[in-house]
Design an enzyme around this catalytic site. Structure first.
Site, PDB file in Angstrom:
ATOM      1  N   ASP A  17      25.581 -22.521 -47.965  1.00  0.00           N
ATOM      2  CA  ASP A  17      24.725 -21.721 -48.841  1.00  0.00           C
ATOM      3  C   ASP A  17      23.919 -22.682 -49.716  1.00  0.00           C
ATOM      4  O   ASP A  17      24.086 -23.893 -49.638  1.00  0.00           O
ATOM      5  CB  ASP A  17      25.560 -20.732 -49.654  1.00  0.00           C
ATOM      6  CG  ASP A  17      26.503 -21.419 -50.626  1.00  0.00           C
ATOM      7  OD1 ASP A  17      26.533 -22.672 -50.677  1.00  0.00           O
ATOM      8  OD2 ASP A  17      27.221 -20.716 -51.346  1.00  0.00           O
TER       9      ASP A  17
ATOM     10  N   ASP B  91      29.619 -13.312 -43.688  1.00  0.00           N
ATOM     11  CA  ASP B  91      30.607 -14.276 -44.163  1.00  0.00           C
ATOM     12  C   ASP B  91      31.314 -13.634 -45.340  1.00  0.00           C
ATOM     13  O   ASP B  91      30.733 -12.801 -46.039  1.00  0.00           O
ATOM     14  CB  ASP B  91      29.950 -15.579 -44.638  1.00  0.00           C
ATOM     15  CG  ASP B  91      29.391 -15.442 -46.044  1.00  0.00           C
ATOM     16  OD1 ASP B  91      30.123 -15.747 -47.000  1.00  0.00           O
ATOM     17  OD2 ASP B  91      28.242 -15.008 -46.201  1.00  0.00           O
TER      18      ASP B  91
ATOM     19  N   CYS C  66      47.973  -6.768 -31.901  1.00  0.00           N
ATOM     20  CA  CYS C  66      47.225  -7.985 -32.253  1.00  0.00           C
ATOM     21  C   CYS C  66      47.672  -9.155 -31.380  1.00  0.00           C
ATOM     22  O   CYS C  66      48.861  -9.337 -31.132  1.00  0.00           O
ATOM     23  CB  CYS C  66      47.433  -8.326 -33.735  1.00  0.00           C
ATOM     24  SG  CYS C  66      46.479  -9.753 -34.269  1.00  0.00           S
TER      25      CYS C  66
ATOM     26  N   CYS D  65      46.980 -12.404 -32.156  1.00  0.00           N
ATOM     27  CA  CYS D  65      46.932 -13.682 -32.892  1.00  0.00           C
ATOM     28  C   CYS D  65      48.291 -14.396 -32.829  1.00  0.00           C
ATOM     29  O   CYS D  65      49.318 -13.793 -32.512  1.00  0.00           O
ATOM     30  CB  CYS D  65      46.512 -13.455 -34.345  1.00  0.00           C
ATOM     31  SG  CYS D  65      47.859 -12.991 -35.462  1.00  0.00           S
TER      32      CYS D  65
ATOM     33  N   CYS E 187      51.103 -12.743 -34.983  1.00  0.00           N
ATOM     34  CA  CYS E 187      51.701 -11.527 -34.427  1.00  0.00           C
ATOM     35  C   CYS E 187      52.450 -11.793 -33.122  1.00  0.00           C
ATOM     36  O   CYS E 187      53.394 -11.077 -32.792  1.00  0.00           O
ATOM     37  CB  CYS E 187      50.624 -10.461 -34.224  1.00  0.00           C
ATOM     38  SG  CYS E 187      49.983  -9.845 -35.798  1.00  0.00           S
TER      39      CYS E 187
ATOM     40  N   HIS F   8      46.163 -14.330 -39.186  1.00  0.00           N
ATOM     41  CA  HIS F   8      46.069 -12.941 -38.732  1.00  0.00           C
ATOM     42  C   HIS F   8      44.792 -12.268 -39.257  1.00  0.00           C
ATOM     43  O   HIS F   8      44.082 -11.586 -38.504  1.00  0.00           O
ATOM     44  CB  HIS F   8      47.295 -12.134 -39.169  1.00  0.00           C
ATOM     45  CG  HIS F   8      47.106 -10.673 -38.973  1.00  0.00           C
ATOM     46  ND1 HIS F   8      47.268 -10.070 -37.741  1.00  0.00           N
ATOM     47  CD2 HIS F   8      46.677  -9.713 -39.821  1.00  0.00           C
ATOM     48  CE1 HIS F   8      46.964  -8.781 -37.862  1.00  0.00           C
ATOM     49  NE2 HIS F   8      46.600  -8.544 -39.112  1.00  0.00           N
TER      50      HIS F   8
HETATM   51 ZN   LIG Z   1      47.858 -10.732 -35.845  1.00  0.00          ZN
END
Ligand SMILES: [Zn+2]
Length: 369
Positions: A94, A266, A304, A306, A309, A335
């Site tokens: 930025d 963002d 999920c 990820c 998880c 996550h």
């Molecule tokens: Zn997750």
């Protein structure tokens, strides 16, 4: 100054929602995209290897913070931000404008720039459009932002003055830019006032930036007001250029604003919520401190994919929080970032398949179930 190696390809449009690819010197960014924020050159509590594993395609760093500490000269001396932080993917910085106007309570604005005090040691500093560009050239991100003046959204007179100054500063930023391996984006301002937003979009579009951002939203106005501004601005901004909505990033915002034609987001939200023990899921937020999770062997989300998880239970995460272990912040950040990156990927697929409207309706109804 021409920009090499940057181009935006629009692949599909479904209603006003768009799917595309932004080519940069450090790789391709599929859009729509969510960019995790690494304020100090680090996305808080996750390693660059974890970001790569999450398949983050763009990260953001803050010019104000890196200018004050460790200093943009030092970053340049050590090879630029990509080398310094060991992140070889695309980075966006930025301009420092938002932080100068929001963090520094003693700032003084004049036509040439802003004088402000450091939040670290109270020392006095000055940003001008030329200085902001020079700092961002030292940092060396792929996408850099024009220096803008962020006004409180409801003050019409101030927004008018700030918008006109932002336009003059945008042109000064274009003239100041010397590197051809960075893309400079312009920023539309104008508070919650449709006629100001319209004038700002027309002016910024006329300057022919490779991408256009919408600033000064998600700063206290209502969601309806934010959406109304996007409905004014987006049809004016060129269709063949990226549209970046700065500082916005709840799952609801992503779905609604992609539907209004936004390509890039963002936000600090996924890592900030992680530090406050909250998990973001496709069916709302979960407070992982909650006693009901003490013996819960399920992952945060059973659908999920990820690392967190796939590996850990709600009970383990709650235990880490109770024991004040740092790993809880890391696991929740992984996550939460995954949730937003994955949402962007699912939206992109839906747009390409011509099924965005149905996807958005289902997603929002699950979110508020
Ligand atoms: Zn997750």
């Amino acid at each position: 100054m021409k920009t090499k190696a940057f181009s935006f390809e629009l692949i599909a449009q479904d209603g006003d929602a768009r799917a595309g690819v932004f080519h940069t010197p450090h790789g391709d960014i599929p859009t729509p995209i969510f960019a995790p924020v690494g304020t100090q050159g680090t996305v808080k509590s996750v390693t660059q290897a974890q970001l790569a594993e999450l398949d983050a395609k763009l990260i953001l760093a803050n010019t104000y913070h890196l200018y004050l500490r460790p200093g943009d000269d030092l970053v340049a001396e050590l090879g630029g931000l990509h080398t310094f932080m060991a992140w070889n993917g695309p980075i966006l910085t930025d301009s420092g404008g938002f932080q100068v106007f929001s963090l520094s309570d003693t700032r003084q604005v004049d036509e040439d720039g802003v004088t402000f005090k450091s939040h670290i040691d109270g020392s006095s500093h000055r940003f001008t459009p030329e200085r902001s560009i020079a700092i961002q050239e030292n940092l060396g991100a792929d996408v850099i932002m024009a220096f803008d003046e962020c006004a409180e959204p409801y003050d019409r007179n101030y927004n008018h003055l700030a918008m006109e100054r932002t336009h003059r500063w945008a042109e000064r930023c274009q003239r100041a830019k010397t590197r051809d391996d960075q893309a400079l984006f312009g920023i539309v301002q104008g508070g919650v006032f449709p006629e100001l937003r319209e004038a700002s979009a027309v002016h910024i579009a006329s300057l022919d930036f490779p991408g256009n951002a919408i600033g000064g939203l998600s700063v206290g106005e209502t969601k309806d007001e934010m959406h109304a501004m996007l409905k004014v601005v987006n049809p004016i901004l060129p269709r063949d250029k990226l549209r970046y909505l700065m500082g916005v990033g709840t799952p609801q915002d992503l779905v609604e604003c992609v539907g209004l034609g936004i390509d890039i987001f963002d936000c600090v939200l996924p890592t900030r919520l992680a530090r406050h023990n909250a998990a973001m899921t496709d069916s709302g937020r979960m407070n992982m401190m909650n006693a009901q999770f003490a013996r819960d062997e399920r992952p945060i989300s059973e659908t999920c994919t990820c690392y967190t998880c796939q590996t850990h239970s709600r009970a383990y995460i709650r235990h880490l929080i109770q024991a004040r272990e740092m790993l809880s912040g890391t696991l929740l950040s992984i996550h939460n970032i995954h949730t937003l990156l994955n949402l962007a990927r699912k939206m992109r697929e839906a747009i390409i398949a011509g099924q965005f409207e149905g996807f958005a309706k289902r997603y929002l109804s699950d979110l508020f179930m």
